[in-house]
Write an enzyme that holds these catalytic residues in place. Structure first.
Site, PDB file in Angstrom:
ATOM      1  N   PRO A 128      33.552 -22.699  80.106  1.00 10.81           N
ATOM      2  CA  PRO A 128      34.165 -23.427  78.967  1.00 10.81           C
ATOM      3  C   PRO A 128      35.340 -22.279  78.418  1.00 10.81           C
ATOM      4  O   PRO A 128      36.339 -22.776  77.987  1.00 10.81           O
ATOM      5  CB  PRO A 128      33.113 -23.676  78.097  1.00 10.81           C
ATOM      6  CG  PRO A 128      31.703 -24.017  78.840  1.00 10.81           C
ATOM      7  CD  PRO A 128      31.961 -22.902  79.927  1.00 10.81           C
ATOM      8  N   TYR A 129      34.852 -21.109  78.266  1.00 13.47           N
ATOM      9  CA  TYR A 129      35.583 -20.048  77.662  1.00 13.47           C
ATOM     10  C   TYR A 129      36.784 -19.964  78.415  1.00 13.47           C
ATOM     11  O   TYR A 129      38.037 -19.980  78.147  1.00 13.47           O
ATOM     12  CB  TYR A 129      34.836 -18.886  77.466  1.00 13.47           C
ATOM     13  CG  TYR A 129      35.680 -17.508  77.106  1.00 13.47           C
ATOM     14  CD1 TYR A 129      36.161 -17.400  75.757  1.00 13.47           C
ATOM     15  CD2 TYR A 129      35.928 -16.528  78.222  1.00 13.47           C
ATOM     16  CE1 TYR A 129      36.852 -16.311  75.426  1.00 13.47           C
ATOM     17  CE2 TYR A 129      36.717 -15.515  77.624  1.00 13.47           C
ATOM     18  CZ  TYR A 129      37.430 -15.302  76.324  1.00 13.47           C
ATOM     19  OH  TYR A 129      37.736 -14.292  76.180  1.00 13.47           O
ATOM     20  N   PHE A 130      36.800 -19.931  79.879  1.00 17.69           N
ATOM     21  CA  PHE A 130      37.765 -19.495  80.671  1.00 17.69           C
ATOM     22  C   PHE A 130      38.836 -20.811  80.760  1.00 17.69           C
ATOM     23  O   PHE A 130      39.948 -20.720  80.895  1.00 17.69           O
ATOM     24  CB  PHE A 130      37.311 -19.242  81.794  1.00 17.69           C
ATOM     25  CG  PHE A 130      37.096 -17.829  82.164  1.00 17.69           C
ATOM     26  CD1 PHE A 130      37.891 -16.839  82.160  1.00 17.69           C
ATOM     27  CD2 PHE A 130      35.662 -17.202  82.392  1.00 17.69           C
ATOM     28  CE1 PHE A 130      37.472 -15.220  82.127  1.00 17.69           C
ATOM     29  CE2 PHE A 130      35.311 -15.965  82.596  1.00 17.69           C
ATOM     30  CZ  PHE A 130      36.156 -15.077  82.501  1.00 17.69           C
ATOM     31  N   LYS A 133      41.003 -20.552  77.620  1.00 18.24           N
ATOM     32  CA  LYS A 133      41.845 -19.722  77.829  1.00 18.24           C
ATOM     33  C   LYS A 133      42.997 -20.113  78.714  1.00 18.24           C
ATOM     34  O   LYS A 133      44.360 -20.066  78.612  1.00 18.24           O
ATOM     35  CB  LYS A 133      41.419 -18.333  78.241  1.00 18.24           C
ATOM     36  CG  LYS A 133      40.502 -17.410  77.424  1.00 18.24           C
ATOM     37  CD  LYS A 133      41.131 -17.088  76.168  1.00 18.24           C
ATOM     38  CE  LYS A 133      40.465 -16.331  75.174  1.00 18.24           C
ATOM     39  NZ  LYS A 133      41.150 -16.224  73.900  1.00 18.24           N
TER      40      LYS A 133
END
Ligand code: NAP
Length: 218
Positions: A128-130, A133
């Site tokens: 989810p973080y990537f 970004k």
């Protein structure tokens, strides 16, 4: 040149604001979300503007008066959930871009994450973080902004090393895959008006080249 640092109270942000303050060319303007953070910067002689990345685009625009360039180095951090990752790292970033476009601010430096452009390299737990970004970076690349997207490896708080490896090739990886936050701040400083970095995105880790030299290779 007035540089709005979004995430100024963060770890890279703190280094960057100090570095900008020590130049004759740049004036840092700290974008922060708490009154006490405004006071903290003002006590150091640094202008600070109160805002929140969860607010509307029109509200964010109020922080952008007389700003010449924006550095986005905010993030929801590891202690919050995926909801905040989406609201800060993705939607917050995109709202800042929309506000910048409305305010006719062209220069925009984004602190993204190592390999955010290569889905196959995202670890399962960090997906989810990537993704946040990745799509923030995509929005920036499709905007009219004069962007530089910096994708650092794992950030460390050790003192600056001053030597980096920049890669534009998607599959290249350098060893070690880490970089001190202070080196990222220095890279941002040196990239601000360096036209080799305009409309570029690249991974960065600690490496063998002085920062200035590495940028010449772009
Ligand atoms: N950790 C890593 O290894 C790594 C690797 C590659 C890239 N990155 C990225 O590098 C960037 C900078 O990292 P860092 O370690 O310097 O980050 P950091 O210390 O966590 O700072 C992030 C800043 O964002 C601010 N922020 C969060 N939510 C906000 C909101 N709603 N409105 C306004 N500001 C808000 C925080 O404010 P407060 O001070 O009020 O909390 C904080 O100052 C981040 O985007 C991160 O994802 C990290």
């Amino acid at each position: 040149m007035n540089i709005l640092v979004v995430g100024a109270n963060g770890q890279i942000g703190t280094h960057l604001v100090e570095k900008l303050k020590n130049t004759e060319t740049y004036k840092p303007v700290a974008f922060v979300r708490k009154e006490e953070q405004v006071t903290k910067f003002e006590d150091k002689g640094i202008e600070a503007r109160l805002g929140n990345l969860e607010n509307s685009v029109s509200d964010l625009k109020k922080s952008m008066k007389d700003i010449d360039a924006i550095v986005f180095t905010a993030g929801s951090g590891g202690s919050t959930g995926t909801d905040k990752t989406m609201l800060i790292d993705l939607d917050g970033a995109v709202k800042v871009m929309e506000a910048a476009e409305d305010m006719n601010i062209k220069r925009f430096i984004m602190v993204s994450a190592f390999q955010a452009d290569v889905r196959e390299n995202w670890s399962e737990e960090m997906k989810p973080y990537f993704a946040a970004k990745h799509y923030a970076d995509k929005f920036l690349m499709n905007s009219d902004l004069n962007y530089t997207i910096i994708r650092p490896g794992m950030l460390e708080n050790k003192p600056a090393i001053g030597k980096i490896a920049l890669t534009r090739a998607l599959t290249e990886a350098s060893d070690p895959m880490t970089i001190p936050r202070e080196d990222v701040a220095q890279l941002i400083l040196e990239a601000l008006e360096n036209d080799r970095t305009f409309l570029q995105s690249f991974d960065v880790t600690t490496g063998d080249q002085e920062i200035t030299e590495a940028l010449k290779g772009l």
